[in-house]
Design a protein around this motif. Sequence first.
Motif, PDB file in Angstrom:
ATOM      1  N   LEU A  46      -0.242   5.453  -0.969  1.00 42.65           N
ATOM      2  CA  LEU A  46      -0.779   4.447  -0.049  1.00 42.65           C
ATOM      3  C   LEU A  46      -0.838   3.111  -0.785  1.00 42.65           C
ATOM      4  O   LEU A  46      -1.291   3.045  -1.928  1.00 42.65           O
ATOM      5  N   ILE A  47      -0.368   2.056  -0.123  1.00 45.71           N
ATOM      6  CA  ILE A  47      -0.277   0.724  -0.728  1.00 45.71           C
ATOM      7  C   ILE A  47      -0.969  -0.275   0.180  1.00 45.71           C
ATOM      8  O   ILE A  47      -0.889  -0.171   1.413  1.00 45.71           O
ATOM      9  N   ALA A  48      -1.656  -1.247  -0.407  1.00 47.54           N
ATOM     10  CA  ALA A  48      -2.325  -2.274   0.396  1.00 47.54           C
ATOM     11  C   ALA A  48      -2.250  -3.625  -0.298  1.00 47.54           C
ATOM     12  O   ALA A  48      -2.194  -3.710  -1.531  1.00 47.54           O
ATOM     13  N   ASP A  49      -2.231  -4.668   0.518  1.00 44.59           N
ATOM     14  CA  ASP A  49      -2.227  -6.051   0.038  1.00 44.59           C
ATOM     15  C   ASP A  49      -3.597  -6.649   0.340  1.00 44.59           C
ATOM     16  O   ASP A  49      -3.969  -6.795   1.512  1.00 44.59           O
ATOM     17  N   ILE A  50      -4.362  -6.998  -0.697  1.00 45.26           N
ATOM     18  CA  ILE A  50      -5.714  -7.493  -0.485  1.00 45.26           C
ATOM     19  C   ILE A  50      -5.736  -8.883   0.124  1.00 45.26           C
ATOM     20  O   ILE A  50      -6.783  -9.361   0.569  1.00 45.26           O
ATOM     21  N   SER A  51      -4.590  -9.549   0.171  1.00 46.67           N
ATOM     22  CA  SER A  51      -4.531 -10.878   0.758  1.00 46.67           C
ATOM     23  C   SER A  51      -4.161 -10.833   2.233  1.00 46.67           C
ATOM     24  O   SER A  51      -4.825 -11.437   3.072  1.00 46.67           O
ATOM     25  N   LEU A 109       7.042  -7.960  -0.552  1.00 49.32           N
ATOM     26  CA  LEU A 109       7.434  -9.219  -1.186  1.00 49.32           C
ATOM     27  C   LEU A 109       8.245 -10.094  -0.241  1.00 49.32           C
ATOM     28  O   LEU A 109       8.109 -11.325  -0.248  1.00 49.32           O
ATOM     29  N   ILE A 110       9.080  -9.469   0.581  1.00 49.22           N
ATOM     30  CA  ILE A 110       9.862 -10.230   1.562  1.00 49.22           C
ATOM     31  C   ILE A 110       8.942 -11.003   2.497  1.00 49.22           C
ATOM     32  O   ILE A 110       9.250 -12.134   2.909  1.00 49.22           O
ATOM     33  N   TRP A 111       7.790 -10.412   2.818  1.00 51.82           N
ATOM     34  CA  TRP A 111       6.835 -11.054   3.725  1.00 51.82           C
ATOM     35  C   TRP A 111       5.854 -11.960   3.007  1.00 51.82           C
ATOM     36  O   TRP A 111       4.874 -12.416   3.589  1.00 51.82           O
ATOM     37  N   ASP A 135      -1.589  -8.933  -5.857  1.00 56.50           N
ATOM     38  CA  ASP A 135      -2.481  -8.598  -4.741  1.00 56.50           C
ATOM     39  C   ASP A 135      -2.300  -7.170  -4.235  1.00 56.50           C
ATOM     40  O   ASP A 135      -3.028  -6.732  -3.338  1.00 56.50           O
ATOM     41  N   LEU A 136      -1.355  -6.442  -4.780  1.00 51.86           N
ATOM     42  CA  LEU A 136      -1.079  -5.100  -4.291  1.00 51.86           C
ATOM     43  C   LEU A 136      -1.925  -4.052  -5.008  1.00 51.86           C
ATOM     44  O   LEU A 136      -2.209  -4.163  -6.190  1.00 51.86           O
ATOM     45  N   ARG A 137      -2.338  -3.052  -4.262  1.00 49.12           N
ATOM     46  CA  ARG A 137      -3.070  -1.909  -4.808  1.00 49.12           C
ATOM     47  C   ARG A 137      -2.308  -0.652  -4.399  1.00 49.12           C
ATOM     48  O   ARG A 137      -1.983  -0.470  -3.223  1.00 49.12           O
ATOM     49  N   GLN A 160      -3.877  -1.850 -11.291  1.00 49.59           N
ATOM     50  CA  GLN A 160      -3.669  -1.916  -9.845  1.00 49.59           C
ATOM     51  C   GLN A 160      -3.206  -0.577  -9.276  1.00 49.59           C
ATOM     52  O   GLN A 160      -2.951  -0.475  -8.073  1.00 49.59           O
ATOM     53  N   ILE A 161      -3.107   0.424 -10.128  1.00 54.78           N
ATOM     54  CA  ILE A 161      -2.565   1.717  -9.735  1.00 54.78           C
ATOM     55  C   ILE A 161      -3.598   2.813 -10.001  1.00 54.78           C
ATOM     56  O   ILE A 161      -4.254   2.814 -11.043  1.00 54.78           O
ATOM     57  N   ALA A 162      -3.746   3.721  -9.070  1.00 52.28           N
ATOM     58  CA  ALA A 162      -4.644   4.863  -9.262  1.00 52.28           C
ATOM     59  C   ALA A 162      -3.903   6.149  -8.910  1.00 52.28           C
ATOM     60  O   ALA A 162      -3.099   6.172  -7.979  1.00 52.28           O
ATOM     61  N   ILE A 163      -4.181   7.197  -9.679  1.00 54.89           N
ATOM     62  CA  ILE A 163      -3.574   8.504  -9.443  1.00 54.89           C
ATOM     63  C   ILE A 163      -4.687   9.531  -9.280  1.00 54.89           C
ATOM     64  O   ILE A 163      -5.552   9.662 -10.149  1.00 54.89           O
ATOM     65  N   ALA A 164      -4.677  10.235  -8.170  1.00 57.26           N
ATOM     66  CA  ALA A 164      -5.730  11.213  -7.888  1.00 57.26           C
ATOM     67  C   ALA A 164      -5.745  12.325  -8.939  1.00 57.26           C
ATOM     68  O   ALA A 164      -4.690  12.821  -9.343  1.00 57.26           O
ATOM     69  N   PRO A 165      -6.930  12.722  -9.387  1.00 57.34           N
ATOM     70  CA  PRO A 165      -7.052  13.743 -10.437  1.00 57.34           C
ATOM     71  C   PRO A 165      -7.000  15.171  -9.900  1.00 57.34           C
ATOM     72  O   PRO A 165      -7.799  16.031 -10.280  1.00 57.34           O
TER      73      PRO A 165
END
Length: 267
Positions: A112-117, A144-146, A152-154, A234-239
């Motif tokens: 799952l990816i999100a842009d905080i802006s 990035l195209i948009w 700003d990405l998570r 900016q990256i998280a991996i579920a344990p």
Amino acid sequence: MTKNQSLVPEWQWCSWNGSSYLTCSLLANWQHGFFTGESYPQTPDRLIAAFDPDAEVYRLKQVHGKIVLTPKEINLASQQAENNTLVDGDGLVTDGLRQSVWVASADCNSVLIADISSGKVAAVHAGWRGTSLKIVPEAIARFLIWGSSLKDLRVVMGPAISGEVYQVGEKVAAEVGATIVCAAAAQDSQAILAKLSELPVKLLLADDKPGRVRLDIRLVNQIQLEQLGINREQIAIAPYCTYKNDRFCSYRRTKKKEVQWSGIVSN
């Protein structure tokens, strides 16, 4: 949206209608979750009630490729399809508000990816084939195209089969690993495997069977992202490993065609 939210990921279990799902603090500004096998055979049309009952629901017929689509593109393709069949693809990036995007998994990596802006979000299915095709960077490219900025990405990867138990052939490991080694080192499978073994992270482990190794798909995706310029924070991996934890559907463990869903709603 809170741009200064903490980049130290925290995981929390939530429950809904007898089902459990996992959330991550990196995505605290969005309704989201990685469901467990308890929710099977429910689909996103039902599961969306846990987040936003009025949000639009989008999913695809996952084909282990690198196709990333927007809701607008999905709607257009659906109009042209026969019998209301799902559109082929493995990644979805929102282009409007209150759109929920979903992917299914049963050992593969769900991202799952999100842009905080901008508030835009994405859901990506990245098994070894999709990872070898760099589908997650493909989804990032759509952001990035948009006009999104990498900072700003998570990016949050849900429960998946861990490298400790994910046995694959050396050819498969080399095909996936070729995406993160320099071209000069990617002359043949053995050269690629040798380079992967030299990395400071243990994404490649030995296996007792000849011609086999253990591969950590999520770490490969992490390195692909870092090579794009996305910081580790900016990256998280579920344990959680889907194979070792029977709370999750795992095709490798049960050979059953059961899945769990992961979804997120755009702001």
